[in-house]
Design a protein around this motif. Structure first.
Motif, mmCIF file in Angstrom:
data_model
loop_
_atom_site.group_PDB
_atom_site.id
_atom_site.type_symbol
_atom_site.label_atom_id
_atom_site.label_comp_id
_atom_site.label_asym_id
_atom_site.label_seq_id
_atom_site.Cartn_x
_atom_site.Cartn_y
_atom_site.Cartn_z
ATOM 1 N N GLY A 127 0.792 -1.230 0.000
ATOM 2 C CA GLY A 127 0.000 0.000 0.000
ATOM 3 C C GLY A 127 0.816 1.266 0.000
ATOM 4 O O GLY A 127 0.347 2.325 0.426
ATOM 5 N N GLU A 131 -5.375 7.320 1.891
ATOM 6 C CA GLU A 131 -6.465 7.476 0.931
ATOM 7 C C GLU A 131 -7.783 7.001 1.550
ATOM 8 O O GLU A 131 -8.825 7.641 1.408
ATOM 9 C CB GLU A 131 -6.153 6.661 -0.330
ATOM 10 C CG GLU A 131 -7.189 6.859 -1.412
ATOM 11 C CD GLU A 131 -7.049 5.850 -2.554
ATOM 12 O OE1 GLU A 131 -6.273 4.885 -2.402
ATOM 13 O OE2 GLU A 131 -7.722 6.038 -3.570
ATOM 14 N N SER A 183 2.653 -0.229 -7.062
ATOM 15 C CA SER A 183 1.884 -0.417 -8.288
ATOM 16 C C SER A 183 1.649 0.937 -8.966
ATOM 17 O O SER A 183 1.672 1.038 -10.195
ATOM 18 C CB SER A 183 0.545 -1.088 -7.991
ATOM 19 O OG SER A 183 0.766 -2.362 -7.440
HETATM 20 N N1 ADP Z 1 2.845 7.441 -2.477
HETATM 21 C C1 ADP Z 1 1.534 7.496 -2.756
HETATM 22 N N2 ADP Z 1 0.998 8.603 -3.296
HETATM 23 C C2 ADP Z 1 -0.315 8.668 -3.583
HETATM 24 N N3 ADP Z 1 -1.175 7.666 -3.361
HETATM 25 C C3 ADP Z 1 -0.699 6.530 -2.826
HETATM 26 C C4 ADP Z 1 0.675 6.379 -2.499
HETATM 27 N N4 ADP Z 1 0.852 5.140 -2.007
HETATM 28 C C5 ADP Z 1 -0.344 4.525 -2.032
HETATM 29 N N5 ADP Z 1 -1.294 5.356 -2.520
HETATM 30 C C6 ADP Z 1 -2.717 5.047 -2.700
HETATM 31 O O1 ADP Z 1 -2.938 3.702 -2.313
HETATM 32 C C7 ADP Z 1 -3.348 2.901 -3.402
HETATM 33 C C8 ADP Z 1 -2.616 1.586 -3.372
HETATM 34 O O2 ADP Z 1 -1.258 1.760 -3.669
HETATM 35 P P1 ADP Z 1 -0.432 0.722 -4.531
HETATM 36 O O3 ADP Z 1 0.510 1.452 -5.371
HETATM 37 O O4 ADP Z 1 -1.386 -0.175 -5.230
HETATM 38 O O5 ADP Z 1 0.283 -0.082 -3.373
HETATM 39 P P2 ADP Z 1 1.364 -1.244 -3.473
HETATM 40 O O6 ADP Z 1 2.620 -0.616 -2.965
HETATM 41 O O7 ADP Z 1 0.851 -2.285 -2.525
HETATM 42 O O8 ADP Z 1 1.442 -1.684 -4.881
HETATM 43 C C9 ADP Z 1 -3.015 3.708 -4.635
HETATM 44 O O9 ADP Z 1 -3.905 3.428 -5.668
HETATM 45 C C10 ADP Z 1 -3.118 5.136 -4.144
HETATM 46 O O10 ADP Z 1 -4.447 5.582 -4.226
#
Ligand code: ADP
Ligand code: MG
Length: 498
Positions: free
Chosen positions: A265, A428, A269
Motif C-alpha cells: 500500500g 487514501e 503499483s
Molecule cells: N505514495 C503514494 N501517493 C499517492 N497515493 C498513494 C501512495 N501510495 C499509495 N497510494 C494510494 O494507495 C493505493 C494503493 O497503492 P499501490 O501502489 O497499489 O500499493 P502497493 O505498494 O501495494 O502496490 C493507490 O492506488 C493510491 O491511491
C-alpha cells in the motif's frame, strides 16, 4: 524464422516442436523450407491421417492412429518432413507406448534425414521427450507481415492508407497474430470507415486479456499522482528519454529495469503505472502467480507464450507484479513445486539476459527474501517504506485534490503528523471515510475533524505489521536504494488531540 528452421532441417534434427497459434503461417514456412531444401513434405492430423500436401491431398491409408502415423513416418523416403498437427496433445496423454515409439522413430529418422515437426499452440513437452525434440518459438508476425495484412484488408475494403501514419497502425497491431490483426483492421474499417490506431490498440488489449496471463494497462497515472518517493521519481524522470531513437543514436543503452520492494500500500503499483506515461511506452502487466499451471511443463510454457507476446509488442514495459508469488510460492509447497519455480525463474532470467531488446522490466513485490541474486543484480533495486511526514502530507494533498477539494482548506501538516504509521493506501482510505462522514452529516463539506475521526477507525500499518516491517527493513538495508528522499527536518512526533 525460415532460416532457423532450415538450419535445423539441414543439420539433421529429427524432432522439432514449433510453438504457435498460427498453424497456417507455420505450415507455409515449413513448405518454403521443404521446397528450398528439396525435402518431401507430408502432414498428419488425427482426423485425416497422413496426407500429401499438394493441391489435391492424397491420403496414406490407415494412419489416423498416432502409432500408425509414426510407423508410416519410419517408412518415408530419406529427406522427408512430416508435420504432425496438435501432436503435443497426444503426448499429454502420457501413453508410454507412444513415448517409446516417438523415441525409436526419431532415432531412425536421424540417420535418414527425416524430420517430424510437431505444430501446437502451447509448449507442453513431457520430460521424457525433452531431449529428443527441439522447441522453436515461432515469432509473432513482424512489421512487414503486418503491413501485408493491412494492405490486403485496405485493398479489399477500398480504403486508402495514409502513409505518414501507417507505422502507427502497425505499432498498434504488434503482438497480434496475422488473423487477429486482420480482424482488428477489419473491425476498425467497419466502425469508422478507416483504420484507426486506437481501435486496433483496443482490440489488441482485448486479445491479450483473453490469454489470461497478460493485461495491457491503460494508465493515466503520472508522477504528480505519487506523493513522496522523490528519489525514485527523480530517477525515472532522468531516464525518460532513454528509450528514444535519439538516445540510441547517441550511443546510450536503454536501462534494463527496476525492482521495487516494500511495504504493501505504499505506491509500488502506482509507480509502475506512472512509468508507462513517463517513458511513453505501452505497459503490460503480468501477475507472477498466474504463471503456474497444473500440468507438467505448463508453467514454463505460460511464460514463453506471455513473453512471445511481450516481445512482439516491444518497445514496451513488462511489469511483473507481486513477484513473491513466483519466487517464494514454490518454496513452501514441496519438492515438485520448487522444481517448477526454478525452471520458470531460469527461463525468465535467460530471456532477460539474451532476449530483452526494447523491454523495460518492472518487478514489484513486498519482500526481497527469496528473490534470486541474478535478478537483483540485473535491476535497479528500490525499497519503499511507510511514508514520512513530508510524504504523508503530499499524499493527503493529492487525494484531497482528487475529490475536487482544496488542500489549503485543511491543516495538512498537523493531519499528516497524526497519520504517522499509515500507509499511502490507508491515508487514501482515511480521506474517503472523512468524505463519507461529512456527506452523511447533511451533505456538508469535509473538515479537519472528519479526518481526525476517520483516522481513529484504522489501525496504522506500522502497528499491524510491526514485526514484518522491522524484518523487511533489515533485509533491505544495504541491498536497495531508499525510494524516499531523506527528510530534511526531524519528524514531528505524534501528538494525541482530544
Ligand atoms: N505514495 C503514494 N501517493 C499517492 N497515493 C498513494 C501512495 N501510495 C499509495 N497510494 C494510494 O494507495 C493505493 C494503493 O497503492 P499501490 O501502489 O497499489 O500499493 P502497493 O505498494 O501495494 O502496490 C493507490 O492506488 C493510491 O491511491
Ligand atoms: Mg501492488
Amino acid at each position: 524464422m525460415r532460416n532457423q528452421i532450415t538450419h535445423y532441417v539441414r543439420a539433421g534434427y529429427a524432432g522439432l516442436f514449433i510453438v504457435s497459434h498460427e498453424e497456417n503461417r507455420v505450415e507455409k514456412e515449413i513448405a518454403a523450407v521443404a521446397a528450398s531444401t528439396k525435402f518431401g513434405l507430408h502432414a498428419w492430423s488425427i482426423c485425416q491421417g497422413i496426407v500429401s500436401v499438394e493441391d489435391e491431398p492424397r491420403q496414406i491409408a490407415d494412419t489416423q492412429e498416432p502409432f500408425a502415423m509414426l510407423s508410416a513416418f519410419d517408412k518415408m523416403p530419406e529427406r522427408s518432413i512430416l508435420i504432425a498437427r496438435d501432436f503435443h496433445q497426444i503426448l499429454e496423454d502420457r501413453n508410454p507406448i507412444t513415448f517409446r515409439k516417438v523415441k525409436e522413430s526419431l532415432q531412425l529418422a536421424r540417420g535418414a534425414n527425416r524430420v517430424l515437426v510437431v505444430v501446437g499452440c502451447r509448449l507442453q513437452l513431457p520430460p521424457e521427450l525433452e531431449k529428443e525434440i527441439t522447441v522453436i518459438e515461432f515469432a509473432l508476425p513482424g512489421r512487414d507481415e503486418l503491413r501485408e495484412v493491412m494492405d490486403g484488408i485496405a485493398a479489399s475494403a477500398k480504403v486508402p492508407i495514409m502513409e505518414d501514419i501507417a507505422d502507427t497502425f502497425i505499432d498498434a497491431a504488434r503482438g497480434l497474430t496475422c488473423s487477429e490483426a486482420e480482424n482488428a483492421f477489419a473491425l476498425s474499417i467497419v466502425e469508422t470507415k478507416e483504420i484507426v490506431a486506437s481501435i486496433v490498440a483496443r482490440e489488441k488489449a482485448n486479445v491479450i486479456r483473453k490469454n489470461g496471463l497478460l493485461e495491457i494497462v491503460e494508465s493515466k497515472t503520472t508522477l504528480d499522482d505519487i506523493g513522496g518517493l522523490e528519489t525514485l521519481k527523480a530517477d525515472l524522470a532522468e531516464k525518460r528519454n532513454l528509450f528514444t531513437a535519439a538516445a540510441r543514436e547517441y550511443g546510450l543503452a536503454a536501462p534494463r529495469g527496476a525492482l521495487v520492494v516494500g511495504q504493501p500500500g505504499t505506491g509500488k503499483s502506482l509507480t509502475a503505472a506512472a512509468t508507462a506515461n513517463i517513458f511513453k511506452l505501452p505497459l503490460i502487466r503480468l501477475e507472477a502467480g498466474k504463471l503456474f499451471g497444473s500440468l507438467v511443463g505448463q508453467s514454463e510454457g505460460n511464460w514463453r507464450s506471455a513473453f512471445a507476446t511481450v516481445k512482439a509488442v516491444a518497445p514496451c514495459i513488462l511489469w511483473i507484479d507481486e513477484v513473491e508469488g513466483l519466487f517464494c510460492g514454490g518454496k513452501s509447497s514441496g519438492e515438485t513445486d520448487s522444481g517448477v519455480t526454478n525452471r520458470v525463474i531460469k527461463a525468465i532470467l535467460q530471456d532477460m539476459q539474451f532476449n530483452s531488446e526494447g523491454i523495460y522490466y518492472i518487478f514489484t513485490c513486498n519482500d526481497i527474501d527469496g528473490l534470486p541474486d541474478p535478478l537483483i543484480d540485473r535491476l535497479d533495486v528500490w525499497s519503499v517504506d511507510l511514508p514520512n511526514q513530508t510524504e504523508r502530507e503530499a499524499i493527503l494533498k493529492i487525494h484531497i485534490a482528487k475529490r475536487g477539494r482544496k488542500p489549503k482548506q485543511f491543516d495538512t501538516t498537523k493531519l499528516a503528523a497524526l497519520l504517522d504509521g499509515f500507509s499511502g493506501r490507508q491515508i487514501e482510505q482515511v480521506w474517503a471515510k472523512a468524505m463519507t462522514l461529512a456527506f452523511n452529516d447533511k451533505v456538508r463539506e469535509p473538515r479537519d475533524s472528519d479526518i481526525l475521526t476517520a483516522a481513529t477507525k484504522f489501525v496504522p500499518t506500522s502497528k499491524t505489521m510491526a514485526e514484518a516491517i522491522e524484518r523487511r527493513r533489515k533485509r533491505l538495508e544495504n541491498r536497495a536504494m531508499p525510494a524516499s528522499a531523506p527528510e530534511a527536518k526531524k519528524e514531528t512526533s505524534r501528538k494525541i488531540v482530544k
